[in-house]
Enzyme design. Structure first.
Site, PDB file in Angstrom:
ATOM      1  CG  HIS A   1       5.973 -26.231  12.468  1.00 46.32           C
ATOM      2  ND1 HIS A   1       5.812 -25.866  11.162  1.00 46.32           N
ATOM      3  CD2 HIS A   1       6.063 -25.068  13.172  1.00 46.32           C
ATOM      4  CE1 HIS A   1       5.800 -24.540  11.072  1.00 46.32           C
ATOM      5  NE2 HIS A   1       5.939 -24.030  12.279  1.00 46.32           N
TER       6      HIS A   1
ATOM      7  NE  ARG B   1      -2.669  -0.499   2.977  1.00 45.10           N
ATOM      8  CZ  ARG B   1      -3.002  -0.539   4.260  1.00 45.10           C
ATOM      9  NH1 ARG B   1      -3.825   0.312   4.747  1.00 45.10           N
ATOM     10  NH2 ARG B   1      -2.521  -1.458   5.074  1.00 45.10           N
TER      11      ARG B   1
ATOM     12  CE  LYS C   1       6.398 -19.982  20.905  1.00 42.53           C
ATOM     13  NZ  LYS C   1       7.164 -19.987  19.665  1.00 42.53           N
TER      14      LYS C   1
ATOM     15  CD  GLU D   1       9.734 -22.308  19.247  1.00 38.05           C
ATOM     16  OE1 GLU D   1      10.279 -21.469  18.536  1.00 38.05           O
ATOM     17  OE2 GLU D   1       8.513 -22.374  19.433  1.00 38.05           O
TER      18      GLU D   1
ATOM     19  CE  LYS E   1       3.132 -21.581  11.656  1.00 33.28           C
ATOM     20  NZ  LYS E   1       2.847 -20.789  12.752  1.00 33.28           N
TER      21      LYS E   1
ATOM     22  CG  ASP F   1       2.811 -20.840  16.809  1.00 29.79           C
ATOM     23  OD1 ASP F   1       2.767 -20.299  15.682  1.00 29.79           O
ATOM     24  OD2 ASP F   1       3.820 -20.777  17.551  1.00 29.79           O
TER      25      ASP F   1
ATOM     26  CE  LYS G   1      12.793 -26.001  10.864  1.00 34.19           C
ATOM     27  NZ  LYS G   1      13.630 -24.901  11.298  1.00 34.19           N
TER      28      LYS G   1
ATOM     29  CG  HIS H   1       9.462 -22.688   8.786  1.00 28.56           C
ATOM     30  ND1 HIS H   1       8.416 -22.451   9.636  1.00 28.56           N
ATOM     31  CD2 HIS H   1      10.536 -22.845   9.586  1.00 28.56           C
ATOM     32  CE1 HIS H   1       8.848 -22.469  10.878  1.00 28.56           C
ATOM     33  NE2 HIS H   1      10.130 -22.697  10.889  1.00 28.56           N
TER      34      HIS H   1
HETATM   35  C1  BG6 Z   1       6.690 -20.792  13.642  1.00 26.82           C
HETATM   36  C2  BG6 Z   1       5.922 -20.443  14.880  1.00 26.82           C
HETATM   37  O1  BG6 Z   1       5.862 -21.401  12.704  1.00 26.82           O
HETATM   38  O2  BG6 Z   1       7.745 -21.675  13.975  1.00 26.82           O
HETATM   39  C3  BG6 Z   1       6.832 -19.862  15.940  1.00 26.82           C
HETATM   40  O3  BG6 Z   1       4.907 -19.516  14.563  1.00 26.82           O
HETATM   41  C4  BG6 Z   1       8.013 -20.760  16.181  1.00 26.82           C
HETATM   42  O4  BG6 Z   1       6.119 -19.639  17.155  1.00 26.82           O
HETATM   43  C5  BG6 Z   1       8.683 -21.148  14.871  1.00 26.82           C
HETATM   44  O5  BG6 Z   1       8.927 -20.071  17.016  1.00 26.82           O
HETATM   45  C6  BG6 Z   1       9.737 -22.207  15.096  1.00 26.82           C
HETATM   46  O6  BG6 Z   1      10.474 -22.391  13.929  1.00 26.82           O
HETATM   47  P1  BG6 Z   1      11.987 -22.875  13.975  1.00 26.82           P
HETATM   48  O7  BG6 Z   1      12.360 -23.029  12.543  1.00 26.82           O
HETATM   49  O8  BG6 Z   1      12.757 -21.816  14.684  1.00 26.82           O
HETATM   50  O9  BG6 Z   1      11.990 -24.170  14.723  1.00 26.82           O
END
Ligand code: BG6
Length: 520
Positions: free
Chosen positions: A266, A65, A366, A242, A174, A261, A208, A204
């Site tokens: 994942h 925008r 987390k 994490e 996502k 999330d 990997k 993503h």
């Molecule tokens: C994302 C989540 O999809 O993946 C995040 O929204 C998370 O909350 C992240 O931290 C983790 O990805 P990676 O590649 O760091 O393991």
């Protein structure tokens, strides 16, 4: 590339030793002013360019925008690249050449005229392929997908009948909805003017290297392939830990929680790869057919099952690295009485022939002690009649650990005789490290994924039925949580491996979590 190429050269290539065939094409990024574009997409495209993986010619168009010129946008992107690039310093010469192909198209997503402008811009690129082979990356809020897709169609840039010899693709990320009905709606929106095969949904984790290796590892090694079943495997643990808290993403997290999330995408993707049957070929559809079968075989979780098989957790204040971290309820934009989970652990059963009766434990959270993701295959024990008396509790069953990140590698744990006159046994380990074997090869997942989408290979992307089946599982768990506040046993201190209730979950079957270790 051949053996004489320097190591450096090979390391910069996202697909070692192989160049993907990609047609000349234009990549249009909607949401060009956003974080994803400057932190991930442009650095990934720049590195693909450096590795000579982008087609000739190519163009990148940012659509957003805010009013700005091509020159201004390039300058912004350069500044971000200097900060976020995985290789530093950025090569000025290569950047110059790369960025000459980068353009900016100012427009509102809801303004049809802006799409006409975009169409004109693409037409002005001088090479027919740049107007006809189009990758639309929707780095926008999902609520805008429907509109963007409709407008693209209106401007003649996207249709169910791709013009002969050319292609039009959509890439999305996502969240793919927030439950099954919303995911269905989103999928219907995306496929109103495009076929499913034109839609590339990114997770993503599939970009990997170690996640991709799960399939290769399983089906190319007979010693493991033969053991990959309920007869030999006692249970499987998948951990995605994490070390960070939710940080500035409290608002988003309040809506998502760990289950939407991380688990919906994942963790269930990793589970599918670990548990799937051999595909009939390496084609995208063959692989995705098998993955979706795994998701469909997960035993449905009724309300009572959720209570027994799923544990939520939420972190309270605790120490990490000698520093006090806030509790989740003290994070910005989080309700002070929030029951949103920052941790989930679950025990799943796959009702299929291979895995009948074998528990799959999944957990993610987390503010755990370590950022580390692993798949641990815990084999069955041998009868203890011979050694148990001598070895006491030192005798452990074999385990194979696929370390997905960091310190990527694979370890096999078995028992060995302690040297000397006694008959004592002790677990020992054989380890394969990616770095040691292949050198530090660390392309970003986005490099691989963008390249695959440009080349039209959907293997690493999630198909509609996978998304929807995964939501079915998550929805049933969320239903089981409805109206139930977190119990005391579901809180954990930041910097620990999760709540007590999670240990209890495994203890029911005589199992225990095997925590990832800092250095493999
Ligand atoms: C994302 C989540 O999809 O993946 C995040 O929204 C998370 O909350 C992240 O931290 C983790 O990805 P990676 O590649 O760091 O393991």
């Amino acid at each position: 590339m051949n053996e004489n190429d320097s190591l450096d050269e090979r390391m910069t290539s996202p697909v070692m030793g192989e160049k993907k065939s990609v047609d000349p094409s234009s990549i249009v990024i909607f949401g060009a002013s956003g974080d994803l574009t400057s932190r991930k997409l442009i650095p990934a495209l720049y590195h693909l360019f450096c590795a000579e993986q982008l087609p000739t010619p190519f163009r990148i168009v940012g659509f957003a925008r805010r009013e700005k010129s091509d020159i201004e946008w390039r300058a912004e992107l350069k500044e971000a690249l200097d900060k976020f690039s995985r290789t530093k310093p950025v090569d000025e010469k290569l950047w110059e050449t790369f960025s000459a192909n980068v353009f900016y198209c100012q427009g509102d997503f809801s303004d049809s005229k802006a799409y006409v402008k975009l169409e004109k811009m693409l037409g002005s690129f001088g090479n027919e392929a740049l107007r006809r082979n189009l990758l639309f990356y929707l780095a926008t809020s999902p609520s805008q997908f429907a509109q963007v897709v409709e407008e693209l169609h209106g401007a003649g840039l996207l249709s169910l009948e791709e013009p002969e010899g050319s292609w039009q693709r959509i890439v999305v990320e996502k969240p793919f909805g927030h439950d099954l009905p919303s995911a269905r709606k989103l999928n219907a929106d995306l496929t109103r003017f495009a076929h499913e095969r034109q839609v590339f949904r990114i997770d993503h984790y599939l970009g990997k290297e170690t996640v991709q290796n799960i399939l290769m590892f399983r089906f190319s090694n007979s010693i493991f392939e033969e053991l990959w079943n309920r007869q030999s495997i006692d249970h499987v643990q998948i951990t995605v830990g994490e070390r960070l808290g939710v940080g500035g993403r409290g608002g988003y997290y309040e809506e998502a929680g760990a289950i939407r999330d991380m688990v919906q995408n994942h963790l269930l993707q990793v589970l599918s790869l670990v548990a799937m049957e051999p595909p009939v070929s390496l084609d995208a559809e063959a692989i995705r057919d098998e993955k979706v079968k795994v998701l469909k075989s997960i035993r449905p979780l009724g309300k009572g099952d959720v209570e027994k098989q799923v544990v939520r957790g939420q972190y309270f204040a605790g120490m990490i690295d000698g520093q006090l971290r806030p509790g989740y309820r003290q994070e910005e934009k989080v309700k002070t009485d929030s029951d949103v989970e920052t941790y989930v652990a679950m025990k799943l059963f796959l009702d299929n022939w291979r895995w009948s009766g074998t528990p799959f434990y999944l957990r993610t959270g987390k503010y755990l002690p370590l950022s580390a993701s692993e798949v641990r295959i815990q084999f069955r024990q041998t009868p203890t009649v011979l050694f148990a008396a001598k070895s006491g509790n030192q005798l452990d069953s074999n385990a194979l650990t696929l370390r997905l990140q960091p310190n990527e590698g694979i370890s096999l744990r078995f028992n060995g005789k302690v040297p000397g006159t006694s008959l004592k046994l002790r677990p020992v380990k054989m380890h394969f490290s990616y770095d040691t074997e292949f050198g530090a090869y660390t392309p970003e997942a986005y490099e691989r994924l963008l390249l695959e989408a440009m080349s039209g290979d959907a293997t690493l992307f999630i198909r509609r039925d996978e998304v929807e089946t995964a939501w079915g599982i998550v929805d049933s768990i969320r239903k089981g949580w409805e109206g139930k506040p977190l119990s005391n046993r579901e809180f954990y201190s930041a910097g620990t491996w999760g709540p007590v209730a999670s240990d209890d979950l495994l203890a029911q079957a005589g199992h225990r979590w095997r925590d990832p270790q800092p250095i493999q």
